[in-house]
Design a protein around this motif. Sequence first.
Motif, PDB file in Angstrom:
ATOM      1  N   ILE A   1     -37.354 -20.548  22.760  1.00 30.25           N
ATOM      2  CA  ILE A   1     -36.186 -20.520  21.859  1.00 30.25           C
ATOM      3  C   ILE A   1     -35.638 -19.098  21.748  1.00 30.25           C
ATOM      4  O   ILE A   1     -34.427 -18.896  21.706  1.00 30.25           O
ATOM      5  CB  ILE A   1     -36.531 -21.053  20.453  1.00 30.25           C
ATOM      6  N   ALA A   2     -36.551 -18.108  21.738  1.00 24.01           N
ATOM      7  CA  ALA A   2     -36.079 -16.723  21.626  1.00 24.01           C
ATOM      8  C   ALA A   2     -35.190 -16.369  22.817  1.00 24.01           C
ATOM      9  O   ALA A   2     -34.183 -15.678  22.674  1.00 24.01           O
ATOM     10  CB  ALA A   2     -37.264 -15.769  21.553  1.00 24.01           C
ATOM     11  N   LEU A   3     -35.547 -16.851  23.998  1.00 23.13           N
ATOM     12  CA  LEU A   3     -34.788 -16.493  25.202  1.00 23.13           C
ATOM     13  C   LEU A   3     -33.481 -17.269  25.290  1.00 23.13           C
ATOM     14  O   LEU A   3     -32.472 -16.752  25.759  1.00 23.13           O
ATOM     15  CB  LEU A   3     -35.633 -16.763  26.457  1.00 23.13           C
ATOM     16  N   PHE A   4     -33.510 -18.529  24.861  1.00 28.23           N
ATOM     17  CA  PHE A   4     -32.308 -19.363  24.955  1.00 28.23           C
ATOM     18  C   PHE A   4     -32.123 -20.104  23.633  1.00 28.23           C
ATOM     19  O   PHE A   4     -32.495 -21.265  23.506  1.00 28.23           O
ATOM     20  CB  PHE A   4     -32.431 -20.344  26.133  1.00 28.23           C
TER      21      PHE A   4
ATOM     22  N   ALA B   1     -30.022 -23.678  23.913  1.00 29.72           N
ATOM     23  CA  ALA B   1     -30.583 -24.611  24.898  1.00 29.72           C
ATOM     24  C   ALA B   1     -32.083 -24.794  24.683  1.00 29.72           C
ATOM     25  O   ALA B   1     -32.618 -25.883  24.878  1.00 29.72           O
ATOM     26  CB  ALA B   1     -30.300 -24.113  26.307  1.00 29.72           C
ATOM     27  N   GLY B   2     -32.779 -23.737  24.268  1.00 32.43           N
ATOM     28  CA  GLY B   2     -34.217 -23.812  24.055  1.00 32.43           C
ATOM     29  C   GLY B   2     -34.558 -24.726  22.888  1.00 32.43           C
ATOM     30  O   GLY B   2     -35.470 -25.550  22.961  1.00 32.43           O
ATOM     31  N   ARG B   3     -33.793 -24.600  21.813  1.00 28.37           N
ATOM     32  CA  ARG B   3     -34.026 -25.447  20.641  1.00 28.37           C
ATOM     33  C   ARG B   3     -33.742 -26.914  20.981  1.00 28.37           C
ATOM     34  O   ARG B   3     -34.535 -27.805  20.687  1.00 28.37           O
ATOM     35  CB  ARG B   3     -33.117 -24.971  19.504  1.00 28.37           C
ATOM     36  N   GLU B   4     -32.612 -27.144  21.657  1.00 26.80           N
ATOM     37  CA  GLU B   4     -32.263 -28.517  22.061  1.00 26.80           C
ATOM     38  C   GLU B   4     -33.355 -29.109  22.939  1.00 26.80           C
ATOM     39  O   GLU B   4     -33.723 -30.274  22.797  1.00 26.80           O
ATOM     40  CB  GLU B   4     -30.953 -28.521  22.867  1.00 26.80           C
ATOM     41  N   PHE B   5     -33.874 -28.271  23.854  1.00 27.17           N
ATOM     42  CA  PHE B   5     -34.914 -28.739  24.761  1.00 27.17           C
ATOM     43  C   PHE B   5     -36.148 -29.201  23.976  1.00 27.17           C
ATOM     44  O   PHE B   5     -36.690 -30.279  24.217  1.00 27.17           O
ATOM     45  CB  PHE B   5     -35.307 -27.627  25.744  1.00 27.17           C
ATOM     46  N   ILE B   6     -36.566 -28.380  23.014  1.00 23.31           N
ATOM     47  CA  ILE B   6     -37.790 -28.707  22.284  1.00 23.31           C
ATOM     48  C   ILE B   6     -37.577 -29.939  21.392  1.00 23.31           C
ATOM     49  O   ILE B   6     -38.464 -30.780  21.253  1.00 23.31           O
ATOM     50  CB  ILE B   6     -38.285 -27.472  21.523  1.00 23.31           C
ATOM     51  N   GLU B   7     -36.368 -30.067  20.846  1.00 21.36           N
ATOM     52  CA  GLU B   7     -36.075 -31.264  20.043  1.00 21.36           C
ATOM     53  C   GLU B   7     -36.117 -32.523  20.911  1.00 21.36           C
ATOM     54  O   GLU B   7     -36.668 -33.547  20.514  1.00 21.36           O
ATOM     55  CB  GLU B   7     -34.704 -31.117  19.359  1.00 21.36           C
ATOM     56  N   LYS B   8     -35.539 -32.431  22.113  1.00 18.51           N
ATOM     57  CA  LYS B   8     -35.548 -33.585  23.024  1.00 18.51           C
ATOM     58  C   LYS B   8     -36.978 -33.912  23.458  1.00 18.51           C
ATOM     59  O   LYS B   8     -37.333 -35.075  23.593  1.00 18.51           O
ATOM     60  CB  LYS B   8     -34.719 -33.278  24.278  1.00 18.51           C
ATOM     61  N   ARG B   9     -37.767 -32.867  23.701  1.00 19.04           N
ATOM     62  CA  ARG B   9     -39.141 -33.103  24.122  1.00 19.04           C
ATOM     63  C   ARG B   9     -39.894 -33.857  23.028  1.00 19.04           C
ATOM     64  O   ARG B   9     -40.641 -34.785  23.297  1.00 19.04           O
ATOM     65  CB  ARG B   9     -39.826 -31.768  24.409  1.00 19.04           C
TER      66      ARG B   9
ATOM     67  N   ASP C   1     -40.439 -28.458  30.966  1.00 17.33           N
ATOM     68  CA  ASP C   1     -40.912 -27.271  30.282  1.00 17.33           C
ATOM     69  C   ASP C   1     -41.315 -26.228  31.332  1.00 17.33           C
ATOM     70  O   ASP C   1     -42.204 -26.484  32.146  1.00 17.33           O
ATOM     71  CB  ASP C   1     -42.120 -27.633  29.404  1.00 17.33           C
ATOM     72  N   PRO C   2     -40.646 -25.061  31.339  1.00 17.90           N
ATOM     73  CA  PRO C   2     -40.974 -24.065  32.361  1.00 17.90           C
ATOM     74  C   PRO C   2     -42.431 -23.614  32.304  1.00 17.90           C
ATOM     75  O   PRO C   2     -43.014 -23.282  33.337  1.00 17.90           O
ATOM     76  CB  PRO C   2     -40.027 -22.902  32.059  1.00 17.90           C
ATOM     77  N   TRP C   3     -43.006 -23.597  31.112  1.00 23.13           N
ATOM     78  CA  TRP C   3     -44.412 -23.189  30.985  1.00 23.13           C
ATOM     79  C   TRP C   3     -45.324 -24.232  31.619  1.00 23.13           C
ATOM     80  O   TRP C   3     -46.357 -23.910  32.196  1.00 23.13           O
ATOM     81  CB  TRP C   3     -44.782 -22.992  29.506  1.00 23.13           C
ATOM     82  N   GLU C   4     -44.925 -25.494  31.506  1.00 21.15           N
ATOM     83  CA  GLU C   4     -45.680 -26.590  32.108  1.00 21.15           C
ATOM     84  C   GLU C   4     -45.626 -26.474  33.638  1.00 21.15           C
ATOM     85  O   GLU C   4     -46.610 -26.695  34.333  1.00 21.15           O
ATOM     86  CB  GLU C   4     -45.065 -27.916  31.621  1.00 21.15           C
ATOM     87  N   ARG C   5     -44.429 -26.094  34.162  1.00 18.70           N
ATOM     88  CA  ARG C   5     -44.320 -25.887  35.619  1.00 18.70           C
ATOM     89  C   ARG C   5     -45.316 -24.820  36.069  1.00 18.70           C
ATOM     90  O   ARG C   5     -46.002 -24.968  37.073  1.00 18.70           O
ATOM     91  CB  ARG C   5     -42.896 -25.470  35.994  1.00 18.70           C
ATOM     92  N   LEU C   6     -45.360 -23.728  35.301  1.00 20.99           N
ATOM     93  CA  LEU C   6     -46.267 -22.630  35.636  1.00 20.99           C
ATOM     94  C   LEU C   6     -47.715 -23.130  35.686  1.00 20.99           C
ATOM     95  O   LEU C   6     -48.455 -22.840  36.629  1.00 20.99           O
ATOM     96  CB  LEU C   6     -46.078 -21.521  34.592  1.00 20.99           C
TER      97      LEU C   6
ATOM     98  N   ALA D   1     -33.569 -17.500  37.467  1.00 25.57           N
ATOM     99  CA  ALA D   1     -32.856 -18.537  36.725  1.00 25.57           C
ATOM    100  C   ALA D   1     -33.677 -19.805  36.523  1.00 25.57           C
ATOM    101  O   ALA D   1     -33.204 -20.768  35.943  1.00 25.57           O
ATOM    102  CB  ALA D   1     -31.552 -18.871  37.445  1.00 25.57           C
ATOM    103  N   THR D   2     -34.949 -19.833  37.020  1.00 33.31           N
ATOM    104  CA  THR D   2     -35.694 -21.095  36.962  1.00 33.31           C
ATOM    105  C   THR D   2     -36.011 -21.516  35.531  1.00 33.31           C
ATOM    106  O   THR D   2     -35.996 -22.708  35.218  1.00 33.31           O
ATOM    107  CB  THR D   2     -37.038 -21.017  37.727  1.00 33.31           C
ATOM    108  N   PHE D   3     -36.276 -20.545  34.685  1.00 36.27           N
ATOM    109  CA  PHE D   3     -36.642 -20.865  33.300  1.00 36.27           C
ATOM    110  C   PHE D   3     -35.467 -21.555  32.597  1.00 36.27           C
ATOM    111  O   PHE D   3     -35.594 -22.632  32.019  1.00 36.27           O
ATOM    112  CB  PHE D   3     -36.998 -19.543  32.598  1.00 36.27           C
ATOM    113  N   ASP D   4     -34.309 -20.925  32.731  1.00 37.04           N
ATOM    114  CA  ASP D   4     -33.062 -21.456  32.169  1.00 37.04           C
ATOM    115  C   ASP D   4     -32.764 -22.838  32.740  1.00 37.04           C
ATOM    116  O   ASP D   4     -32.466 -23.798  32.017  1.00 37.04           O
ATOM    117  CB  ASP D   4     -31.940 -20.469  32.543  1.00 37.04           C
ATOM    118  N   SER D   5     -32.876 -22.974  34.056  1.00 39.29           N
ATOM    119  CA  SER D   5     -32.555 -24.234  34.718  1.00 39.29           C
ATOM    120  C   SER D   5     -33.530 -25.350  34.313  1.00 39.29           C
ATOM    121  O   SER D   5     -33.124 -26.500  34.155  1.00 39.29           O
ATOM    122  CB  SER D   5     -32.579 -24.020  36.232  1.00 39.29           C
ATOM    123  N   CYS D   6     -34.797 -24.995  34.134  1.00 39.02           N
ATOM    124  CA  CYS D   6     -35.794 -25.988  33.693  1.00 39.02           C
ATOM    125  C   CYS D   6     -35.358 -26.650  32.384  1.00 39.02           C
ATOM    126  O   CYS D   6     -35.351 -27.872  32.281  1.00 39.02           O
ATOM    127  CB  CYS D   6     -37.150 -25.318  33.459  1.00 39.02           C
ATOM    128  N   ILE D   7     -35.015 -25.812  31.397  1.00 41.18           N
ATOM    129  CA  ILE D   7     -34.711 -26.405  30.085  1.00 41.18           C
ATOM    130  C   ILE D   7     -33.310 -27.010  30.045  1.00 41.18           C
ATOM    131  O   ILE D   7     -33.079 -27.986  29.368  1.00 41.18           O
ATOM    132  CB  ILE D   7     -34.891 -25.397  28.923  1.00 41.18           C
TER     133      ILE D   7
END
Length: 593
Positions: A429-432, A435-443, A62-67, A50-56
């Motif tokens: 965005i494909a996975l979520f 929430a993924g789109r909102e995350f990228i817009e906020k970023r 950004d979960p990729w940034e965490r990685l 659930a970390t990817f979902d929880s990150c965004i």
Amino acid sequence: MTEPLRITDLILRDAHQSLIATRMRTEHMLPACKDLDSQPYWSLEMWGGATFDSCIRFCGEDPWERLRKLREALPNSKMQMLLRGQNILGYRHYADDIVDKFVERAVANGMDVFRIFDALNDIRNLQQAFKSVKKHGGHVQGALSYTISPVHTLEFWKEMAAGLAKMGADSICIKDMAGLLMPQETKPLVRAIKDASGLPVQLHCHYTSGLASVCYWEAIHEGVDGVDTDISSFSTGTAHPPTETVVGMLRDTGRDPGFDLKVLTDIAVYFRNVRVDHYSDFESAFSGVNPNVLVFQIPGGMISNLANQLKQQKALDKMDEVLAEVPRVREDFGYVPLVTPSSQIVGSQAVFNVLGGERYKMVTEETKNYFKGMYGKPPGPVNEDVRKKVIGDEEFITCRPADKLEPEWEKLKDEYGDIAESDEDILTIALFPQAGREFIEKRKAGTLAPVLPKKMEEPKPDAAKPAPAEAAAPAPVGPVQFKVTVNRKPYDVVVEATGEVAAISPSGDPAPSAASNPSPVATGTEIKAPVLGKILKILKNIGDAVEENEPIFVLEAMKMENDVVSPIAGKVLSINVSDGQDVEPGDLLAVVG
Ligand code: CO
């Protein structure tokens, strides 16, 4: 067996997923990395689940940034993730090219070990992930989603383990996500899987029932190759046995890989302070051993979720019936293991079977897809009468579900190319999708911020603007006590919230009849909302003809989509709700006549 035991510490993923609703942020992981990296762990699990979902959604990260950050901070360690086979980290089956792209990007950003599981244990759903991890140079750990049922015999597990080995697994994990494994069963299971696969075997047990450390002891004596642990300050309860305890077990066995208990203590103290200082509001109200799992064979987290769902539906008084219904639904489904996403599908269907007043009168979209074979092959035979009731004469598939999916990557690139700044963004965005789109817009807008419960907002510049839509973080609720009867024996059950459910209404009056009770009125038959939810689609217009049992609305409730059907053949006389409207049990939706 004198090989050093492979120890995987879960502190950076499953430990905080199990104990503080997956909320630990990267800034609180990084200071411990030097010490973690200095110890002879076999691997450190730090991504997926659930970390990817929880990150965004919650951490503003950004979960990729965490990685990438953890890769840099852990140069000597193998980093590990949990991958949900063809679901990747999302909630549907993705096409093979998306699975491949995801694995490619994960390896490119630093991932080493992929633990890959399927909720149904259908190994065809693991095939593409295995292929991709091998192609891109990672370690494939194939996981058995451990469960107990008449079809889950030692033979079943042996066959599956052999299948995983044949598909190219580098190691096997026994993933006891519900904490169901008993000490008595551990040795034979470990032996069977080692023999059938010929591969190193890693044991992952949740501590929920209090038996996990004993299972590890048994497994170590049977020559298990590795176990999963949490540094002590994030261990036990619904998490896992403590690292230091397991290191203690290894004293004088020749299998201690050489841990420095002094450094482990430093790590434990650091994370204890992090837990107390930053995450106390995400703690469950009760964090000790929960023996309910031994009574119901239902994961502790799922019992809390059911209680929260019923609370939202103002039908907490039905808990007894729902807990009795879950095993029946599971049997109808061919004894599916209760793990994401099947635990949610079985749990919600059990709730609807009870609230609907008749079994499978209300059927979720997910239940339909399950019986159509869209999730894969059920572990045992499904109840054919139920299948008939759920999907009628519709055909079901028996092939690998992803064989039905067209390649998606190019399409997604076209669709999201304008907003995404990298392939990683497209995958997010494909996975979520929402929430993924909102995350990228906020970023892009520079407004990312962690979502914190109101009373623990931290005085930090980047926390100054919490997202309005998500500002209301889940409020932990206190334990709720039930009297439950199983096999005519009464049990007292205490259920506590996991902090995962976003909106919890204060325990109100018991619902009026939550069942869909069409009552004829002068002008026609009223259709009322059977449960609390949101109108997702209105399928009919006023004046349209409807058949008996024809869907008029799609209602989203408990994260599932449900058809609301006409109880009679006739005409739609009125539609009393609009698209997107929130409805409560008993609200008038439409009149037919
Ligand atoms: Co786990």
